[in-house]
Design a protein around this motif. Structure first.
Motif: not given
Lengths: 201, 201
Positions: A69-94
């Motif tokens: 799932e692509q979500i916006e939080r505080d102006g930052v784009t995060l990618y959220r998903t759930t694996v084995d009941g645990e929510t994890i987030y990814a974020k682009e960095f430069t």
């Protein structure tokens, strides 16, 4: 007609340029969709790698990406998903490396106690030295690495730190500046994650 | 006019673009640390040399002398961009690995050299053959360099591990200076054999 005359030269050059450039424009236009598809696929693949989600082939990448799932939080784009009941987030960095920009994705758990993984999208570091940040042994160090005191130290140099509970990964021998860059990127990205996810843990 | 067989022998050996004419050295240094990249790059160069020679030869009667070289460059650039577009659309991973080097094929002196020295004064088909064989001559030398660089620098050939894990990769083989050493050695061996044969060096 005199082929060495100015008029002929101008007309000839114009026609030749026109024909070749038109052909190029057509070729470019004909493959545009495919190129965009490739870029999008590459991005999705990088995000899945950072999130430690396995896939087989391009179709599987697209299918698995449906669950991210692509979500916006505080102006930052995060990618959220759930694996084995645990929510994890990814974020682009430069971040700036030794020779140029290092771009990629970093993933963490929702409560910020571990990193999930990292994937490098592009970099211009020295091949064989700093360029090794893109090698599996380096990225593997950040699989489920414990975050200690809000960061992960990039220290020492060796064949890769296999202890995933010490909040530390090995730097790269002979690539101090690239290792410095990764240290800066990690601490900055982890503190950004902390700010965004902090109230959510 | 030279026969096809004679042209083949000249471009592969007695007048090899790399070790006799010492042309196209920049790319010989830049893209030879992995065999796969070298293979794709040299196929690209061979295609461009053959097609630009053919096109220059077809148009040579129409090209005004004043803008001769500019038109040649335009034709070469056209084919290079076609190669770039095809790689981006159909081989995105290779395209990323080669990065800016594909565009730099335009500046490869071998292509311009063959267009000016051969295609400008010979019929189309034999010009195309001359271009292709020049590309093969370039390919042969680069593959030899890449073979040793990948073997010693990564312990792999075409990405497949061939040396035991105990082998410590030679970092210098991955960076450009090692190509200088190999190129020097190849020129040395090539010229020595030629001198022994009594051919004018």
């Amino acid at each position: 007609m005199n082929k060495q005359s100015l008029v002929y030269t101008v007309i000839f050059t114009f026609i030749v340029s026109f024909v070749f450039v038109t052909l190029l424009a057509l070729a470019n236009d004909g493959t545009k969709e495919r190129v965009q598809l490739n870029q999008e696929l590459n991005r999705q693949r990088a995000i899945l790698n950072a999130l430690n989600i396995d896939y087989n082939g391009p179709q599987d990448v697209q299918d698995k990406f449906q669950n991210v799932e692509q979500i916006e939080r505080d102006g930052v784009t995060l990618y959220r998903t759930t694996v084995d009941g645990e929510t994890i987030y990814a974020k682009e960095f430069t971040g700036s490396g030794l020779w140029g920009l290092i771009r990629g994705y970093l993933a963490v758990t929702a409560n910020m106690d571990r990193t999930i993984g990292i994937e490098i999208l592009s970099h211009n570091e020295t091949p064989g030295l700093g360029g090794r940040i893109d090698e599996p042994w380096f990225k593997q160090q950040l699989r489920n690495e414990k975050i200690v005191d809000g960061t992960i130290r990039v220290d020492g140099a060796g064949d890769g730190d296999t202890n995933h509970d010490n909040g530390q990964i090995d730097a790269i021998t002979g690539a101090s500046r690239t290792s410095d860059a990764m240290r800066t990127i990690l601490s900055r990205e982890l503190s950004t994650f902390q700010q965004i996810l902090g109230g959510n843990s | 006019m030279s026969s096809p067989g004679q042209i083949l022998k000249e471009n592969l050996w007695t007048n090899n673009p790399i070790f006799m004419q010492v042309l196209g050295i920049c790319s010989a240094l830049a893209v030879t640390n992995l065999l796969t990249n070298t293979m794709i790059m040299t196929i690209g160069v061979t295609f461009v040399t053959a097609m630009s020679n053919l096109t220059v030869s077809l148009l040579k009667g129409l090209i005004p002398r004043k803008v001769r070289m500019i038109v040649q460059t335009l034709i070469i650039a056209f084919y290079v961009i076609i190669v770039d577009i095809l790689l981006r659309a159909y081989l995105p991973d290779i395209s990323r690995a080669l990065g800016p080097y594909v565009g730099l094929i335009i500046t490869n002196c071998i292509i311009m050299g063959r267009a000016e020295a051969f295609a400008q004064s010979n019929p189309p088909l034999i010009s195309m053959w001359d271009g292709a064989t020049s590309g093969f001559g370039y390919m042969a030398v680069l593959l030899v360099i890449a073979f040793f660089r990948e073997l010693l620098g990564f312990g792999t050939l075409f990405g497949i591990q061939v040396l035991p894990d105990a082998f410590v990769p030679w970092t210098i083989m991955v960076t450009a200076p090692s190509a200088f050493f190999f190129l020097g050695i190849i020129i040395w061996i090539g010229k020595s054999i030629m001198n022994r044969e009594g051919a004018p060096a």
